[in-house]
Design a protein around this motif. Structure first.
Motif, PDB file in Angstrom:
ATOM      1  N   LEU A  11     -68.067  79.274  81.309  1.00  0.00           N
ATOM      2  CA  LEU A  11     -67.397  79.129  82.397  1.00  0.00           C
ATOM      3  C   LEU A  11     -65.627  79.322  82.124  1.00  0.00           C
ATOM      4  O   LEU A  11     -65.780  79.834  83.604  1.00  0.00           O
ATOM      5  CB  LEU A  11     -67.515  77.396  82.328  1.00  0.00           C
ATOM      6  CG  LEU A  11     -66.725  76.704  83.223  1.00  0.00           C
ATOM      7  CD1 LEU A  11     -67.319  77.053  84.841  1.00  0.00           C
ATOM      8  CD2 LEU A  11     -66.711  75.375  83.708  1.00  0.00           C
ATOM      9  N   ALA A  12     -65.608  79.271  81.950  1.00  0.00           N
ATOM     10  CA  ALA A  12     -64.513  79.964  81.264  1.00  0.00           C
ATOM     11  C   ALA A  12     -63.734  81.364  81.337  1.00  0.00           C
ATOM     12  O   ALA A  12     -62.873  81.748  82.075  1.00  0.00           O
ATOM     13  CB  ALA A  12     -63.858  79.529  79.841  1.00  0.00           C
ATOM     14  N   LEU A  49     -68.827  71.637  88.410  1.00  0.00           N
ATOM     15  CA  LEU A  49     -67.861  72.084  87.378  1.00  0.00           C
ATOM     16  C   LEU A  49     -66.302  73.585  87.963  1.00  0.00           C
ATOM     17  O   LEU A  49     -65.838  73.410  87.911  1.00  0.00           O
ATOM     18  CB  LEU A  49     -68.397  73.203  86.046  1.00  0.00           C
ATOM     19  CG  LEU A  49     -69.033  72.496  85.707  1.00  0.00           C
ATOM     20  CD1 LEU A  49     -70.077  72.838  83.660  1.00  0.00           C
ATOM     21  CD2 LEU A  49     -68.574  70.741  85.135  1.00  0.00           C
ATOM     22  N   VAL A  50     -67.298  74.374  88.882  1.00  0.00           N
ATOM     23  CA  VAL A  50     -66.520  75.787  89.967  1.00  0.00           C
ATOM     24  C   VAL A  50     -66.485  75.736  91.450  1.00  0.00           C
ATOM     25  O   VAL A  50     -67.505  75.555  91.725  1.00  0.00           O
ATOM     26  CB  VAL A  50     -66.749  76.587  88.727  1.00  0.00           C
ATOM     27  CG1 VAL A  50     -68.458  77.055  89.184  1.00  0.00           C
ATOM     28  CG2 VAL A  50     -65.893  77.962  89.154  1.00  0.00           C
ATOM     29  N   VAL A  51     -65.778  75.801  91.896  1.00  0.00           N
ATOM     30  CA  VAL A  51     -65.943  76.059  93.090  1.00  0.00           C
ATOM     31  C   VAL A  51     -65.779  77.175  93.109  1.00  0.00           C
ATOM     32  O   VAL A  51     -64.781  78.209  93.158  1.00  0.00           O
ATOM     33  CB  VAL A  51     -64.067  75.003  93.661  1.00  0.00           C
ATOM     34  CG1 VAL A  51     -63.868  75.693  95.427  1.00  0.00           C
ATOM     35  CG2 VAL A  51     -63.517  73.964  93.200  1.00  0.00           C
ATOM     36  N   ALA A  61     -64.054  67.641  86.352  1.00  0.00           N
ATOM     37  CA  ALA A  61     -65.004  68.507  85.340  1.00  0.00           C
ATOM     38  C   ALA A  61     -64.929  69.586  84.899  1.00  0.00           C
ATOM     39  O   ALA A  61     -64.914  69.718  83.335  1.00  0.00           O
ATOM     40  CB  ALA A  61     -66.343  67.483  85.719  1.00  0.00           C
ATOM     41  N   GLY A  62     -64.438  70.468  85.809  1.00  0.00           N
ATOM     42  CA  GLY A  62     -64.903  72.123  84.797  1.00  0.00           C
ATOM     43  C   GLY A  62     -63.796  72.471  84.072  1.00  0.00           C
ATOM     44  O   GLY A  62     -63.332  73.230  83.176  1.00  0.00           O
ATOM     45  N   ALA A  63     -62.240  71.854  84.470  1.00  0.00           N
ATOM     46  CA  ALA A  63     -61.287  72.242  83.906  1.00  0.00           C
ATOM     47  C   ALA A  63     -61.248  71.590  82.613  1.00  0.00           C
ATOM     48  O   ALA A  63     -60.691  72.333  81.442  1.00  0.00           O
ATOM     49  CB  ALA A  63     -60.092  71.236  84.429  1.00  0.00           C
ATOM     50  N   ALA A  64     -62.021  70.283  82.257  1.00  0.00           N
ATOM     51  CA  ALA A  64     -62.026  69.711  80.846  1.00  0.00           C
ATOM     52  C   ALA A  64     -62.764  70.569  79.829  1.00  0.00           C
ATOM     53  O   ALA A  64     -62.810  70.625  79.257  1.00  0.00           O
ATOM     54  CB  ALA A  64     -62.509  68.237  80.887  1.00  0.00           C
ATOM     55  N   LEU A 144     -50.148  73.007  82.195  1.00  0.00           N
ATOM     56  CA  LEU A 144     -50.775  72.430  80.389  1.00  0.00           C
ATOM     57  C   LEU A 144     -51.396  71.268  80.941  1.00  0.00           C
ATOM     58  O   LEU A 144     -52.862  71.041  80.472  1.00  0.00           O
ATOM     59  CB  LEU A 144     -49.940  71.978  80.086  1.00  0.00           C
ATOM     60  CG  LEU A 144     -48.803  72.763  79.165  1.00  0.00           C
ATOM     61  CD1 LEU A 144     -47.364  71.929  78.431  1.00  0.00           C
ATOM     62  CD2 LEU A 144     -49.983  73.089  78.571  1.00  0.00           C
ATOM     63  N   GLU A 145     -51.519  70.260  82.323  1.00  0.00           N
ATOM     64  CA  GLU A 145     -52.202  69.180  82.348  1.00  0.00           C
ATOM     65  C   GLU A 145     -53.627  69.203  83.112  1.00  0.00           C
ATOM     66  O   GLU A 145     -54.824  69.222  82.430  1.00  0.00           O
ATOM     67  CB  GLU A 145     -51.689  68.091  83.610  1.00  0.00           C
ATOM     68  CG  GLU A 145     -50.194  67.405  83.171  1.00  0.00           C
ATOM     69  CD  GLU A 145     -49.668  66.459  84.298  1.00  0.00           C
ATOM     70  OE1 GLU A 145     -49.787  65.671  84.039  1.00  0.00           O
ATOM     71  OE2 GLU A 145     -49.394  67.151  85.108  1.00  0.00           O
ATOM     72  N   SER A 146     -53.189  70.647  83.726  1.00  0.00           N
ATOM     73  CA  SER A 146     -55.179  71.865  84.279  1.00  0.00           C
ATOM     74  C   SER A 146     -55.670  71.774  83.021  1.00  0.00           C
ATOM     75  O   SER A 146     -57.232  72.505  82.773  1.00  0.00           O
ATOM     76  CB  SER A 146     -55.018  72.295  85.515  1.00  0.00           C
ATOM     77  OG  SER A 146     -54.293  73.105  85.352  1.00  0.00           O
ATOM     78  N   GLY A 147     -55.492  72.337  81.486  1.00  0.00           N
ATOM     79  CA  GLY A 147     -55.203  72.659  80.864  1.00  0.00           C
ATOM     80  C   GLY A 147     -55.725  74.524  80.555  1.00  0.00           C
ATOM     81  O   GLY A 147     -56.215  75.195  80.272  1.00  0.00           O
ATOM     82  N   THR A 148     -55.110  74.927  81.623  1.00  0.00           N
ATOM     83  CA  THR A 148     -54.710  76.651  82.221  1.00  0.00           C
ATOM     84  C   THR A 148     -54.609  77.084  81.417  1.00  0.00           C
ATOM     85  O   THR A 148     -54.918  78.747  81.215  1.00  0.00           O
ATOM     86  CB  THR A 148     -54.611  76.574  84.170  1.00  0.00           C
ATOM     87  OG1 THR A 148     -55.103  75.541  84.757  1.00  0.00           O
ATOM     88  CG2 THR A 148     -54.057  78.210  84.846  1.00  0.00           C
ATOM     89  N   VAL A 149     -53.758  76.602  80.782  1.00  0.00           N
ATOM     90  CA  VAL A 149     -52.469  76.790  79.474  1.00  0.00           C
ATOM     91  C   VAL A 149     -52.155  76.494  78.522  1.00  0.00           C
ATOM     92  O   VAL A 149     -52.436  74.923  78.494  1.00  0.00           O
ATOM     93  CB  VAL A 149     -50.626  77.400  80.233  1.00  0.00           C
ATOM     94  CG1 VAL A 149     -51.152  78.316  81.351  1.00  0.00           C
ATOM     95  CG2 VAL A 149     -50.000  76.286  80.624  1.00  0.00           C
TER      96      VAL A 149
END
Length: 304
Positions: A11-12, A49-51, A61-64, A144-149
């Motif tokens: 997924l990542a 989990l993914v659009v 949920a996918g971002a987590a 950061l909040e979204s887990g992107t970085v």
């Protein structure tokens, strides 16, 4: 409930690469296999989990799950480094481990001036590649909040949940223009507030508030001036230096021209932007090495 780590990594990869086909190429499997893995993970967790857009983007949920996969990749790198296979061989100059990808967020002016010098020192000692996300310093914390970085240069002093924060210094901006532009529009005369209301201004993009903040400080209606939008830091500075309009530049991009007389100050108070480093709160030698290099470089280049 357990999260299969191989599926989380898949997924990542989809989110990192933007499409299922690109993730398949990275993982050396077929696009059908990527799709099946993601569907299996969604089925096991009972969540979408993914659009499936272009580029693909995670749901909340996918971002987590993506954040978990990235944290695991970082911790795996650190564990391998402890076995002696995570650093460059300083004598032979070769790489003994596949580089880990570390996504970071940084504002455009830092990226164009001091930030890359810090990363250069990190890659000399660690097998790492960087996936840089450029955004305004007021918005990088959101990545950061979204887990992107994993880490970000930001103007936000309050730590994002699950993150650590440390001050970097202040980037000071001054309003400048070419002598010809200043004379034509009368903007160097501090008594003529009307000049700033009519002279063209250069903004980075529609979220750039620096020029607006300066105008308000000068008692000018910030919505009145006509605007150029130049969304790249070096090109933004070039537009001002060519006389398209006036704008605020940091000393990195204006000191030489001011000394030579190619630019002039327009007066008024400078705009100071405090910057901070935020990163995931993980015990990671690699992430700590990145933070150390960024903080050291910033404190040598920015105002205290």
């Amino acid at each position: 409930m357990e999260i299969p780590l191989d599926l989380a990594r898949t997924l990542a990869a989809v989110i990192d690469e933007g499409t299922f086909d690109a993730a398949a190429r990275r993982l050396h499997i077929t696009p059908s296999a990527v799709s099946q893995r993601v569907k299996s993970l969604e089925h096991q967790l009972g969540r979408v989990l993914v659009v499936r857009s272009k580029p693909a983007r995670p749901t909340e949920a996918g971002a987590a799950i993506v954040r978990l996969a990235r944290q695991l990749a970082l911790l795996e790198h650190d564990a391998l480094a402890e076995f002696g296979s995570g650093d460059y061989d300083s004598e032979e100059g070769g790489v003994t481990a596949r580089p880990v990808s570390v996504p970071l967020a940084v504002n455009a002016d830092s990226l164009a001036t001091w930030f890359l010098a810090a990363l250069e020192r990190v890659v000399q000692r660690h097998p790492v590649v960087f996936d840089l996300h450029r955004d305004d310093q007021d918005f990088t914390a959101g990545l950061l909040e979204s887990g992107t970085v994993m880490g970000a240069v930001t103007s936000q002093a309050t730590p994002v949940a699950g993150c650590l924060v440390r001050p970097l210094g202040v980037m000071r901006y001054e309003a400048v223009a070419t002598p010809g532009f200043a004379e034509r529009w009368g903007v160097a005369d501090e008594r003529r507030r009307d000049a700033l209301a009519t002279a063209p201004v250069v903004d980075f993009d529609r979220r750039d508030d620096l020029q607006r903040e300066y105008l308000v400080g000068r008692g000018v209606d910030a919505d009145r001036p006509p605007r150029h939008y130049v969304p790249a830091s070096n090109d933004f500075a070039t537009a001002i230096k060519l006389g398209l309009g006036w704008g605020l530049l940091p000393a990195f991009q204006s000191a030489g021209e001011l000394e030579r007389g190619d630019l002039v100050r327009l007066g008024g108070s400078p705009v100071d932007v405090p910057l901070y480093w935020q990163q995931w709160n993980l015990r990671s030698p690699l992430l700590d090495a990145i933070a150390g290099a960024v903080i050291a470089e910033a404190r040598s280049e920015l105002r205290a």
